[in-house]
Write a protein that holds these residues in place. Sequence first.
Motif, PDB file in Angstrom:
ATOM      1  N   PHE A  24     -17.474  32.867  14.092  1.00  0.00           N
ATOM      2  CA  PHE A  24     -18.709  33.523  13.673  1.00  0.00           C
ATOM      3  C   PHE A  24     -19.881  32.579  13.913  1.00  0.00           C
ATOM      4  O   PHE A  24     -19.704  31.380  14.127  1.00  0.00           O
ATOM      5  CB  PHE A  24     -18.631  33.953  12.206  1.00  0.00           C
ATOM      6  N   ASP A  25     -21.105  33.153  13.855  1.00  0.00           N
ATOM      7  CA  ASP A  25     -22.306  32.392  14.179  1.00  0.00           C
ATOM      8  C   ASP A  25     -23.225  32.133  12.987  1.00  0.00           C
ATOM      9  O   ASP A  25     -23.980  31.167  12.985  1.00  0.00           O
ATOM     10  CB  ASP A  25     -23.107  33.125  15.257  1.00  0.00           C
ATOM     11  N   ASN A  64     -20.974  36.642  10.322  1.00  0.00           N
ATOM     12  CA  ASN A  64     -21.373  37.582  11.368  1.00  0.00           C
ATOM     13  C   ASN A  64     -21.588  36.839  12.674  1.00  0.00           C
ATOM     14  O   ASN A  64     -21.748  35.613  12.688  1.00  0.00           O
ATOM     15  CB  ASN A  64     -22.660  38.314  10.988  1.00  0.00           C
ATOM     16  N   ASN A  65     -21.633  37.596  13.759  1.00  0.00           N
ATOM     17  CA  ASN A  65     -21.877  37.038  15.085  1.00  0.00           C
ATOM     18  C   ASN A  65     -23.240  37.470  15.610  1.00  0.00           C
ATOM     19  O   ASN A  65     -23.775  38.518  15.217  1.00  0.00           O
ATOM     20  CB  ASN A  65     -20.780  37.488  16.055  1.00  0.00           C
ATOM     21  N   ASN A  66     -23.792  36.682  16.496  1.00  0.00           N
ATOM     22  CA  ASN A  66     -25.111  36.976  17.057  1.00  0.00           C
ATOM     23  C   ASN A  66     -25.142  38.292  17.830  1.00  0.00           C
ATOM     24  O   ASN A  66     -26.207  38.900  17.983  1.00  0.00           O
ATOM     25  CB  ASN A  66     -25.561  35.846  17.979  1.00  0.00           C
ATOM     26  N   ASP A  67     -23.992  38.749  18.322  1.00  0.00           N
ATOM     27  CA  ASP A  67     -23.971  39.994  19.097  1.00  0.00           C
ATOM     28  C   ASP A  67     -23.813  41.234  18.218  1.00  0.00           C
ATOM     29  O   ASP A  67     -23.702  42.344  18.712  1.00  0.00           O
ATOM     30  CB  ASP A  67     -22.858  39.954  20.150  1.00  0.00           C
ATOM     31  N   TYR A  70     -18.527  41.241  13.758  1.00  0.00           N
ATOM     32  CA  TYR A  70     -18.175  40.364  12.647  1.00  0.00           C
ATOM     33  C   TYR A  70     -16.660  40.309  12.485  1.00  0.00           C
ATOM     34  O   TYR A  70     -15.956  41.287  12.761  1.00  0.00           O
ATOM     35  CB  TYR A  70     -18.828  40.847  11.355  1.00  0.00           C
ATOM     36  N   LYS A 199     -24.633  28.553   9.646  1.00  0.00           N
ATOM     37  CA  LYS A 199     -23.164  28.531   9.646  1.00  0.00           C
ATOM     38  C   LYS A 199     -22.585  27.593   8.596  1.00  0.00           C
ATOM     39  O   LYS A 199     -21.422  27.722   8.218  1.00  0.00           O
ATOM     40  CB  LYS A 199     -22.662  28.153  11.043  1.00  0.00           C
TER      41      LYS A 199
END
Length: 226
Positions: A24-25, A64-67, A70, A199
Amino acid sequence: MKTAALFFVLALPFHSSVTQVCGFDFFYLVLQWPGSFCDTEQKCCYPNSGKPDAEFLIHGLWPNNNDGSYPSNCDPDNSFASSQISDLISNMEANWPSLACPSSNNYSFWAHEWNKHGTCADSIFNEHDYFEAALNLKDKVDILQILSSSGIEPNDNSYSLSSIEEAIQTGFGFSSVIDCNKDASGSIQLYQVQLCVDKTGTSFIACPDSSSGSGRCSSEVKFPSF
Protein backbone atom coordinates in the motif's frame (compact mmCIF):
# COMPACT_ATOMS: atom_id res chain seq x y z
CA MET A 1 18.70 -31.21 -2.11
CA LYS A 2 16.60 -31.36 -5.32
CA THR A 3 13.39 -31.47 -3.30
CA ALA A 4 14.43 -28.45 -1.23
CA ALA A 5 15.44 -26.52 -4.35
CA LEU A 6 12.13 -27.32 -6.03
CA PHE A 7 10.19 -26.11 -2.97
CA PHE A 8 12.16 -22.85 -2.93
CA VAL A 9 11.48 -22.19 -6.62
CA LEU A 10 7.76 -22.93 -6.27
CA ALA A 11 7.48 -20.76 -3.17
CA LEU A 12 8.87 -17.62 -4.82
CA PRO A 13 5.85 -16.71 -6.96
CA PHE A 14 3.48 -17.22 -4.03
CA HIS A 15 5.48 -14.88 -1.77
CA SER A 16 5.70 -12.28 -4.53
CA SER A 17 1.94 -12.41 -5.09
CA VAL A 18 1.12 -11.86 -1.42
CA THR A 19 3.50 -8.91 -1.22
CA GLN A 20 1.94 -7.32 -4.30
CA VAL A 21 -1.65 -7.74 -3.13
CA CYS A 22 -1.00 -6.41 0.36
CA GLY A 23 1.33 -3.54 -0.47
CA PHE A 24 0.00 0.00 0.00
CA ASP A 25 1.00 3.64 -0.45
CA PHE A 26 -0.83 5.60 2.25
CA PHE A 27 -3.59 5.38 4.86
CA TYR A 28 -7.05 6.87 5.10
CA LEU A 29 -8.00 7.94 8.61
CA VAL A 30 -11.78 7.58 8.35
CA LEU A 31 -13.81 9.64 10.82
CA GLN A 32 -17.59 9.22 10.98
CA TRP A 33 -20.31 11.47 12.33
CA PRO A 34 -22.47 9.37 14.72
CA GLY A 35 -25.64 11.33 13.97
CA SER A 36 -25.45 10.22 10.34
CA PHE A 37 -24.96 6.60 11.34
CA CYS A 38 -27.86 6.58 13.78
CA ASP A 39 -30.60 8.35 11.79
CA THR A 40 -30.66 5.89 8.89
CA GLU A 41 -33.37 3.27 8.39
CA GLN A 42 -30.99 0.75 9.92
CA LYS A 43 -30.70 2.90 13.07
CA CYS A 44 -27.95 2.31 15.64
CA CYS A 45 -27.28 0.90 19.09
CA TYR A 46 -25.00 2.52 21.63
CA PRO A 47 -22.18 0.31 22.92
CA ASN A 48 -22.16 -1.05 26.46
CA SER A 49 -19.86 1.83 27.42
CA GLY A 50 -22.69 4.29 26.77
CA LYS A 51 -23.67 6.96 24.24
CA PRO A 52 -20.57 8.37 22.53
CA ASP A 53 -19.80 12.08 22.58
CA ALA A 54 -21.08 14.21 19.72
CA GLU A 55 -17.85 14.32 17.75
CA PHE A 56 -16.36 12.70 14.68
CA LEU A 57 -15.39 9.18 15.75
CA ILE A 58 -12.89 6.78 14.27
CA HIS A 59 -14.22 4.30 11.75
CA GLY A 60 -10.83 2.97 10.74
CA LEU A 61 -7.29 3.43 9.55
CA TRP A 62 -7.27 1.94 6.06
CA PRO A 63 -4.24 1.18 3.85
CA ASN A 64 -4.80 2.40 0.29
CA ASN A 65 -2.90 2.66 -2.98
CA ASN A 66 -2.30 5.72 -5.14
CA ASP A 67 -4.22 4.11 -8.02
CA GLY A 68 -7.40 3.86 -5.93
CA SER A 69 -7.13 0.17 -5.08
CA TYR A 70 -6.66 -1.16 -1.56
CA PRO A 71 -5.56 -4.39 0.10
CA SER A 72 -7.72 -6.25 2.61
CA ASN A 73 -7.62 -9.32 4.85
CA CYS A 74 -3.91 -9.73 4.27
CA ASP A 75 -2.97 -12.11 7.07
CA PRO A 76 -5.67 -14.51 8.34
CA ASP A 77 -3.11 -16.03 10.71
CA ASN A 78 -2.72 -12.71 12.55
CA SER A 79 -6.21 -12.37 14.02
CA PHE A 80 -7.36 -9.77 16.53
CA ALA A 81 -6.51 -10.35 20.21
CA SER A 82 -8.07 -7.96 22.72
CA SER A 83 -5.28 -8.70 25.20
CA GLN A 84 -2.90 -6.78 22.92
CA ILE A 85 -4.75 -3.49 23.43
CA SER A 86 -5.78 -3.73 27.10
CA ASP A 87 -4.17 -0.38 27.94
CA LEU A 88 -6.04 1.35 25.08
CA ILE A 89 -9.56 0.12 25.83
CA SER A 90 -10.91 3.20 27.64
CA ASN A 91 -9.50 5.50 24.95
CA MET A 92 -10.95 3.33 22.19
CA GLU A 93 -14.35 3.14 23.87
CA ALA A 94 -14.47 6.93 23.78
CA ASN A 95 -13.00 7.49 20.32
CA TRP A 96 -13.60 4.26 18.36
CA PRO A 97 -16.97 2.89 19.48
CA SER A 98 -19.23 0.56 17.56
CA LEU A 99 -22.70 1.92 16.79
CA ALA A 100 -23.93 -1.30 15.19
CA CYS A 101 -26.79 -3.29 16.68
CA PRO A 102 -27.03 -5.12 18.93
CA SER A 103 -25.14 -3.23 21.64
CA SER A 104 -21.71 -4.67 22.29
CA ASN A 105 -18.39 -4.17 24.02
CA ASN A 106 -16.94 -2.97 20.67
CA TYR A 107 -14.55 -5.93 20.29
CA SER A 108 -16.21 -7.34 17.17
CA PHE A 109 -15.91 -3.95 15.46
CA TRP A 110 -12.26 -3.59 16.39
CA ALA A 111 -11.59 -7.19 15.33
CA HIS A 112 -13.11 -6.45 11.91
CA GLU A 113 -10.97 -3.34 11.47
CA TRP A 114 -7.78 -5.15 12.43
CA ASN A 115 -8.46 -8.31 10.43
CA LYS A 116 -9.55 -6.49 7.26
CA HIS A 117 -7.31 -3.41 7.34
CA GLY A 118 -4.74 -3.62 10.10
CA THR A 119 -3.20 -6.89 8.96
CA CYS A 120 -2.33 -5.18 5.67
CA ALA A 121 -0.04 -2.84 7.59
CA ASP A 122 1.52 -5.43 9.88
CA SER A 123 4.92 -4.85 8.27
CA ILE A 124 4.75 -1.42 9.93
CA PHE A 125 2.48 -1.92 12.94
CA ASN A 126 1.70 -4.70 15.31
CA GLU A 127 -1.90 -4.75 16.55
CA HIS A 128 -1.30 -2.46 19.50
CA ASP A 129 0.61 0.11 17.47
CA TYR A 130 -2.01 0.11 14.73
CA PHE A 131 -4.82 1.11 17.06
CA GLU A 132 -2.60 3.53 18.97
CA ALA A 133 -1.58 5.22 15.70
CA ALA A 134 -5.22 5.85 14.79
CA LEU A 135 -5.95 7.29 18.23
CA ASN A 136 -2.91 9.57 18.03
CA LEU A 137 -3.95 10.82 14.60
CA LYS A 138 -7.47 11.62 15.79
CA ASP A 139 -5.98 13.67 18.63
CA LYS A 140 -4.30 15.89 16.03
CA VAL A 141 -7.45 17.05 14.26
CA ASP A 142 -10.89 18.21 15.43
CA ILE A 143 -13.15 18.10 12.38
CA LEU A 144 -16.22 19.26 14.30
CA GLN A 145 -14.40 22.35 15.56
CA ILE A 146 -13.02 23.07 12.10
CA LEU A 147 -16.51 22.96 10.61
CA SER A 148 -18.05 24.95 13.46
CA SER A 149 -15.46 27.68 12.96
CA SER A 150 -16.86 28.10 9.45
CA GLY A 151 -20.46 28.18 10.65
CA ILE A 152 -21.18 24.57 9.72
CA GLU A 153 -22.98 23.02 12.68
CA PRO A 154 -24.70 19.67 13.30
CA ASN A 155 -28.14 21.28 13.52
CA ASP A 156 -30.09 19.36 10.85
CA ASN A 157 -29.52 22.17 8.35
CA SER A 158 -28.08 21.65 4.89
CA TYR A 159 -24.78 23.09 3.68
CA SER A 160 -23.07 23.11 0.33
CA LEU A 161 -20.61 20.31 -0.16
CA SER A 162 -18.09 22.81 -1.47
CA SER A 163 -18.29 24.85 1.75
CA ILE A 164 -17.61 21.73 3.83
CA GLU A 165 -14.65 20.77 1.67
CA GLU A 166 -13.30 24.33 1.75
CA ALA A 167 -13.67 24.58 5.54
CA ILE A 168 -11.67 21.39 6.07
CA GLN A 169 -9.06 22.41 3.50
CA THR A 170 -8.60 25.75 5.28
CA GLY A 171 -8.75 24.55 8.87
CA PHE A 172 -6.89 21.29 8.43
CA GLY A 173 -4.39 22.26 5.75
CA PHE A 174 -5.09 19.40 3.35
CA SER A 175 -8.02 18.33 1.22
CA SER A 176 -10.28 15.54 2.39
CA VAL A 177 -12.64 13.01 0.87
CA ILE A 178 -16.23 13.49 2.06
CA ASP A 179 -18.55 10.50 2.16
CA CYS A 180 -22.31 10.84 2.47
CA ASN A 181 -25.21 8.54 3.28
CA LYS A 182 -29.00 8.87 3.47
CA ASP A 183 -31.16 9.37 6.54
CA ALA A 184 -34.44 7.49 7.04
CA SER A 185 -36.31 9.99 4.85
CA GLY A 186 -33.78 9.76 2.02
CA SER A 187 -31.95 13.04 2.58
CA ILE A 188 -28.26 13.07 1.63
CA GLN A 189 -26.12 13.88 4.65
CA LEU A 190 -22.53 14.27 5.78
CA TYR A 191 -21.37 10.88 7.03
CA GLN A 192 -17.59 10.48 6.94
CA VAL A 193 -14.46 12.53 6.45
CA GLN A 194 -11.43 10.67 5.08
CA LEU A 195 -8.02 12.20 5.72
CA CYS A 196 -4.84 10.95 4.08
CA VAL A 197 -1.89 9.82 6.19
CA ASP A 198 1.64 8.88 5.18
CA LYS A 199 2.76 5.26 5.07
CA THR A 200 4.31 5.49 8.54
CA GLY A 201 0.88 6.25 9.97
CA THR A 202 2.11 9.34 11.80
CA SER A 203 1.66 12.43 9.58
CA PHE A 204 -1.17 13.82 7.48
CA ILE A 205 -0.45 14.36 3.80
CA ALA A 206 -2.15 15.63 0.66
CA CYS A 207 -4.36 12.94 -0.83
CA PRO A 208 -3.38 11.49 -4.22
CA ASP A 209 -5.32 12.52 -7.31
CA SER A 210 -7.12 9.17 -7.39
CA SER A 211 -8.94 10.08 -4.16
CA SER A 212 -10.24 13.43 -5.37
CA GLY A 213 -13.99 13.89 -5.28
CA SER A 214 -16.47 12.92 -2.61
CA GLY A 215 -18.61 9.81 -2.59
CA ARG A 216 -22.41 9.52 -2.57
CA CYS A 217 -22.81 13.26 -1.94
CA SER A 218 -24.95 15.91 -3.60
CA SER A 219 -24.17 19.59 -3.94
CA GLU A 220 -26.13 20.25 -0.71
CA VAL A 221 -25.82 17.91 2.26
CA LYS A 222 -27.53 17.77 5.62
CA PHE A 223 -25.51 17.85 8.84
CA PRO A 224 -27.73 16.04 11.38
CA SER A 225 -27.70 16.53 15.11
CA PHE A 226 -26.68 13.81 17.51
